[in-house]
Design a protein around this motif. Structure first.
Motif, PDB file in Angstrom:
ATOM      1  N   ARG A  40       0.816  -1.214   0.000  1.00  0.00           N
ATOM      2  CA  ARG A  40       0.000   0.000   0.000  1.00  0.00           C
ATOM      3  C   ARG A  40       0.852   1.269   0.000  1.00  0.00           C
ATOM      4  O   ARG A  40       0.377   2.329  -0.405  1.00  0.00           O
ATOM      5  CB  ARG A  40      -0.962  -0.005   1.191  1.00  0.00           C
ATOM      6  N   ARG A  41       2.093   1.155   0.446  1.00  0.00           N
ATOM      7  CA  ARG A  41       2.969   2.332   0.441  1.00  0.00           C
ATOM      8  C   ARG A  41       3.369   2.744  -0.972  1.00  0.00           C
ATOM      9  O   ARG A  41       3.784   3.885  -1.191  1.00  0.00           O
ATOM     10  CB  ARG A  41       4.216   2.047   1.270  1.00  0.00           C
ATOM     11  N   ILE A  42       3.291   1.809  -1.900  1.00  0.00           N
ATOM     12  CA  ILE A  42       3.663   2.147  -3.277  1.00  0.00           C
ATOM     13  C   ILE A  42       2.460   2.076  -4.206  1.00  0.00           C
ATOM     14  O   ILE A  42       2.608   2.168  -5.430  1.00  0.00           O
ATOM     15  CB  ILE A  42       4.789   1.228  -3.807  1.00  0.00           C
ATOM     16  N   GLU A  43       1.263   1.953  -3.633  1.00  0.00           N
ATOM     17  CA  GLU A  43       0.068   1.779  -4.463  1.00  0.00           C
ATOM     18  C   GLU A  43      -0.165   2.967  -5.385  1.00  0.00           C
ATOM     19  O   GLU A  43      -0.495   2.786  -6.575  1.00  0.00           O
ATOM     20  CB  GLU A  43      -1.155   1.553  -3.576  1.00  0.00           C
ATOM     21  N   ASP A  44       0.001   4.179  -4.895  1.00  0.00           N
ATOM     22  CA  ASP A  44      -0.209   5.356  -5.739  1.00  0.00           C
ATOM     23  C   ASP A  44       0.776   5.373  -6.904  1.00  0.00           C
ATOM     24  O   ASP A  44       0.403   5.750  -8.026  1.00  0.00           O
ATOM     25  CB  ASP A  44      -0.064   6.637  -4.921  1.00  0.00           C
ATOM     26  N   ARG A  45       2.004   4.967  -6.641  1.00  0.00           N
ATOM     27  CA  ARG A  45       3.012   4.937  -7.703  1.00  0.00           C
ATOM     28  C   ARG A  45       2.664   3.866  -8.741  1.00  0.00           C
ATOM     29  O   ARG A  45       2.827   4.075  -9.949  1.00  0.00           O
ATOM     30  CB  ARG A  45       4.394   4.667  -7.102  1.00  0.00           C
ATOM     31  N   LEU A  46       2.184   2.733  -8.260  1.00  0.00           N
ATOM     32  CA  LEU A  46       1.786   1.661  -9.165  1.00  0.00           C
ATOM     33  C   LEU A  46       0.622   2.107 -10.044  1.00  0.00           C
ATOM     34  O   LEU A  46       0.627   1.866 -11.267  1.00  0.00           O
ATOM     35  CB  LEU A  46       1.394   0.418  -8.366  1.00  0.00           C
ATOM     36  N   LEU A  47      -0.355   2.759  -9.452  1.00  0.00           N
ATOM     37  CA  LEU A  47      -1.500   3.227 -10.230  1.00  0.00           C
ATOM     38  C   LEU A  47      -1.064   4.267 -11.266  1.00  0.00           C
ATOM     39  O   LEU A  47      -1.596   4.308 -12.385  1.00  0.00           O
ATOM     40  CB  LEU A  47      -2.568   3.803  -9.304  1.00  0.00           C
ATOM     41  N   TRP A  48      -0.111   5.107 -10.888  1.00  0.00           N
ATOM     42  CA  TRP A  48       0.437   6.080 -11.848  1.00  0.00           C
ATOM     43  C   TRP A  48       1.069   5.350 -13.030  1.00  0.00           C
ATOM     44  O   TRP A  48       0.838   5.698 -14.199  1.00  0.00           O
ATOM     45  CB  TRP A  48       1.470   6.973 -11.166  1.00  0.00           C
ATOM     46  N   LEU A  49       1.887   4.338 -12.735  1.00  0.00           N
ATOM     47  CA  LEU A  49       2.555   3.589 -13.801  1.00  0.00           C
ATOM     48  C   LEU A  49       1.531   2.890 -14.693  1.00  0.00           C
ATOM     49  O   LEU A  49       1.647   2.921 -15.926  1.00  0.00           O
ATOM     50  CB  LEU A  49       3.520   2.567 -13.202  1.00  0.00           C
ATOM     51  N   ASN A  50       0.530   2.264 -14.084  1.00  0.00           N
ATOM     52  CA  ASN A  50      -0.480   1.576 -14.886  1.00  0.00           C
ATOM     53  C   ASN A  50      -1.240   2.547 -15.784  1.00  0.00           C
ATOM     54  O   ASN A  50      -1.552   2.233 -16.940  1.00  0.00           O
ATOM     55  CB  ASN A  50      -1.440   0.814 -13.973  1.00  0.00           C
ATOM     56  N   SER A  51      -1.536   3.735 -15.261  1.00  0.00           N
ATOM     57  CA  SER A  51      -2.191   4.745 -16.086  1.00  0.00           C
ATOM     58  C   SER A  51      -1.295   5.153 -17.257  1.00  0.00           C
ATOM     59  O   SER A  51      -1.776   5.330 -18.390  1.00  0.00           O
ATOM     60  CB  SER A  51      -2.534   5.968 -15.229  1.00  0.00           C
ATOM     61  N   ALA A  52       0.001   5.283 -16.983  1.00  0.00           N
ATOM     62  CA  ALA A  52       0.940   5.629 -18.053  1.00  0.00           C
ATOM     63  C   ALA A  52       0.970   4.551 -19.128  1.00  0.00           C
ATOM     64  O   ALA A  52       1.027   4.842 -20.325  1.00  0.00           O
ATOM     65  CB  ALA A  52       2.338   5.842 -17.469  1.00  0.00           C
ATOM     66  N   MET A  53       0.909   3.279 -18.709  1.00  0.00           N
ATOM     67  CA  MET A  53       0.930   2.181 -19.673  1.00  0.00           C
ATOM     68  C   MET A  53      -0.305   2.224 -20.572  1.00  0.00           C
ATOM     69  O   MET A  53      -0.211   1.991 -21.782  1.00  0.00           O
ATOM     70  CB  MET A  53       1.025   0.838 -18.947  1.00  0.00           C
ATOM     71  N   HIS A  54      -1.456   2.504 -19.983  1.00  0.00           N
ATOM     72  CA  HIS A  54      -2.655   2.669 -20.813  1.00  0.00           C
ATOM     73  C   HIS A  54      -2.453   3.803 -21.814  1.00  0.00           C
ATOM     74  O   HIS A  54      -2.851   3.694 -22.983  1.00  0.00           O
ATOM     75  CB  HIS A  54      -3.865   2.966 -19.922  1.00  0.00           C
ATOM     76  N   GLY A  55      -1.821   4.876 -21.370  1.00  0.00           N
ATOM     77  CA  GLY A  55      -1.579   6.000 -22.260  1.00  0.00           C
ATOM     78  C   GLY A  55      -0.667   5.654 -23.422  1.00  0.00           C
ATOM     79  O   GLY A  55      -0.921   6.039 -24.572  1.00  0.00           O
ATOM     80  N   PHE A  56       0.409   4.919 -23.146  1.00  0.00           N
ATOM     81  CA  PHE A  56       1.320   4.519 -24.227  1.00  0.00           C
ATOM     82  C   PHE A  56       0.621   3.587 -25.211  1.00  0.00           C
ATOM     83  O   PHE A  56       0.846   3.680 -26.427  1.00  0.00           O
ATOM     84  CB  PHE A  56       2.568   3.850 -23.647  1.00  0.00           C
ATOM     85  N   ALA A  57      -0.214   2.677 -24.697  1.00  0.00           N
ATOM     86  CA  ALA A  57      -0.922   1.749 -25.582  1.00  0.00           C
ATOM     87  C   ALA A  57      -1.900   2.502 -26.486  1.00  0.00           C
ATOM     88  O   ALA A  57      -2.100   2.127 -27.649  1.00  0.00           O
ATOM     89  CB  ALA A  57      -1.660   0.705 -24.756  1.00  0.00           C
ATOM     90  N   GLU A  58      -2.516   3.562 -25.965  1.00  0.00           N
ATOM     91  CA  GLU A  58      -3.442   4.357 -26.765  1.00  0.00           C
ATOM     92  C   GLU A  58      -2.701   5.228 -27.781  1.00  0.00           C
ATOM     93  O   GLU A  58      -3.188   5.463 -28.888  1.00  0.00           O
ATOM     94  CB  GLU A  58      -4.290   5.239 -25.846  1.00  0.00           C
ATOM     95  N   LYS A  59      -1.513   5.667 -27.416  1.00  0.00           N
ATOM     96  CA  LYS A  59      -0.748   6.563 -28.282  1.00  0.00           C
ATOM     97  C   LYS A  59      -0.152   5.846 -29.484  1.00  0.00           C
ATOM     98  O   LYS A  59      -0.135   6.387 -30.599  1.00  0.00           O
ATOM     99  CB  LYS A  59       0.373   7.221 -27.464  1.00  0.00           C
ATOM    100  N   HIS A  60       0.344   4.628 -29.270  1.00  0.00           N
ATOM    101  CA  HIS A  60       1.052   3.916 -30.335  1.00  0.00           C
ATOM    102  C   HIS A  60       0.178   2.771 -30.866  1.00  0.00           C
ATOM    103  O   HIS A  60      -0.122   1.825 -30.146  1.00  0.00           O
ATOM    104  CB  HIS A  60       2.374   3.361 -29.807  1.00  0.00           C
ATOM    105  N   GLU A  61      -0.211   2.869 -32.122  1.00  0.00           N
ATOM    106  CA  GLU A  61      -1.164   1.906 -32.665  1.00  0.00           C
ATOM    107  C   GLU A  61      -0.606   0.492 -32.770  1.00  0.00           C
ATOM    108  O   GLU A  61      -1.388  -0.472 -32.839  1.00  0.00           O
ATOM    109  CB  GLU A  61      -1.640   2.370 -34.046  1.00  0.00           C
ATOM    110  N   ASN A  62       0.714   0.349 -32.767  1.00  0.00           N
ATOM    111  CA  ASN A  62       1.304  -0.992 -32.862  1.00  0.00           C
ATOM    112  C   ASN A  62       1.599  -1.596 -31.489  1.00  0.00           C
ATOM    113  O   ASN A  62       2.290  -2.609 -31.388  1.00  0.00           O
ATOM    114  CB  ASN A  62       2.590  -0.959 -33.702  1.00  0.00           C
ATOM    115  N   PHE A  63       1.069  -0.982 -30.414  1.00  0.00           N
ATOM    116  CA  PHE A  63       1.287  -1.487 -29.059  1.00  0.00           C
ATOM    117  C   PHE A  63       0.103  -2.342 -28.618  1.00  0.00           C
ATOM    118  O   PHE A  63      -1.050  -2.054 -28.939  1.00  0.00           O
ATOM    119  CB  PHE A  63       1.473  -0.341 -28.069  1.00  0.00           C
ATOM    120  N   VAL A  64       0.418  -3.387 -27.851  1.00  0.00           N
ATOM    121  CA  VAL A  64      -0.592  -4.285 -27.299  1.00  0.00           C
ATOM    122  C   VAL A  64      -0.437  -4.287 -25.785  1.00  0.00           C
ATOM    123  O   VAL A  64       0.665  -4.500 -25.270  1.00  0.00           O
ATOM    124  CB  VAL A  64      -0.418  -5.715 -27.856  1.00  0.00           C
ATOM    125  N   LEU A  65      -1.519  -4.037 -25.062  1.00  0.00           N
ATOM    126  CA  LEU A  65      -1.476  -3.956 -23.602  1.00  0.00           C
ATOM    127  C   LEU A  65      -2.055  -5.220 -22.974  1.00  0.00           C
ATOM    128  O   LEU A  65      -3.169  -5.628 -23.304  1.00  0.00           O
ATOM    129  CB  LEU A  65      -2.274  -2.746 -23.121  1.00  0.00           C
TER     130      LEU A  65
END
Length: 261
Positions: A127-152
């Motif tokens: 739980r001490r790193i949960e906010d950081r993990l959620l930030w990273l997961n949100s970033a991953m969704h963003g990269f997958a949406e940005k690059h059409e050849n990416f698969v999440l």
């Protein structure tokens, strides 16, 4: 969509830690995915440059251009978990991920990335790193949406991956079953023949967990695994220091049970 040159980069999960050992060698989710691919693409060549302990900056500096030079048409690059645990600066991490994924997108290869499991449910300090993990997961969704050849591959929403049976005793690396779940998730995200949407479904219950036993196991974990990791971090050391990639060049994939010629 067909694949002939598959290259994996990253850290211990992609290297395959806790799915095998140093004596017999490590398998891991990327190897398992390569074996699945080879069943449909017998001429598949595979390289795995991932090394335990590497953060995103080191992956950028040590693995990225080497991977691109292999001219892959499929890349596995789920990155950032070591940065989350190690409390790397968000801005620096995002800049490194943006650069890495931008360079990979330019190659035209299909790129597999992932969100990361809910560690708040599996490790004592999660739980001490949960906010950081959620930030990273949100970033991953963003990269997958940005690059059409990416698969999440969305590991965060997979119930199987909050079950401790999907994790090794150190709870930081997947068990063989957990690696298989990740590989199955990647196969499904890629739309491979034989893949199914049930890869992340809950495991069959094994009884009601005893809260006291869980507490004792958490205390043992802190002594056996977290303390040595913290000492290495303070000393600026990594389990990957001095190690070379397990599969540095593209070579044919031989599925389990098939003898080499």
């Amino acid at each position: 969509m067909t694949f002939s040159r598959f290259v994996a980069i990253g850290d211990s999960q992609t290297e395959g830690m806790c799915d095998g050992d140093d004596a017999a060698g490590y398998r891991g989710w990327a190897d398992r995915l390569a074996e699945h691919l080879a069943a449909d693409y017998p001429d598949l060549q595979y390289a795995n440059l991932a090394i335990r302990g590497k953060n995103t900056r080191k992956t950028r500096d040590e693995q990225l251009e080497r991977a691109i030079a292999l001219e892959p048409d499929l890349v596995a690059a789920p990155l950032g978990m070591n940065d989350v645990i190690g409390r790397t600066d968000f801005a620096a991490l995002h800049a490194d991920l943006t650069y890495i994924y931008g360079r990979l997108a330019e190659t035209g290869a299909t790129v597999v990335i992932s969100t990361f499991p809910d560690v708040a449910r599996t490790i004592p300090f999660g739980r001490r790193i949960e906010d950081r993990l959620l930030w990273l997961n949100s970033a991953m969704h963003g990269f997958a949406e940005k690059h059409e050849n990416f698969v999440l591959v969305d590991l965060y929403t997979a119930p199987a991956l909050i079950d401790l049976r999907s994790w090794s005793r150190d709870r930081l690396h997947a068990s063989p079953s957990g690696h298989e779940r990740f590989a199955a998730g990647a196969a499904y995200a890629l739309g491979l023949p034989g893949s199914t949407p049930d890869w992340g479904y809950p495991l069959v219950p094994d009884g009601h967990p005893n809260p006291l036993i869980r507490t004792l196991r958490d205390a043992s974990w802190l002594v056996e695994f977290f303390t040595p990791w913290f000492i290495r971090k303070v000393r600026g050391r990594s389990l990957g220091d001095g190690r070379s990639p397990k599969r540095p060049e593209l070579t044919p994939v031989i599925p389990p049970g098939v003898a080499a010629d």
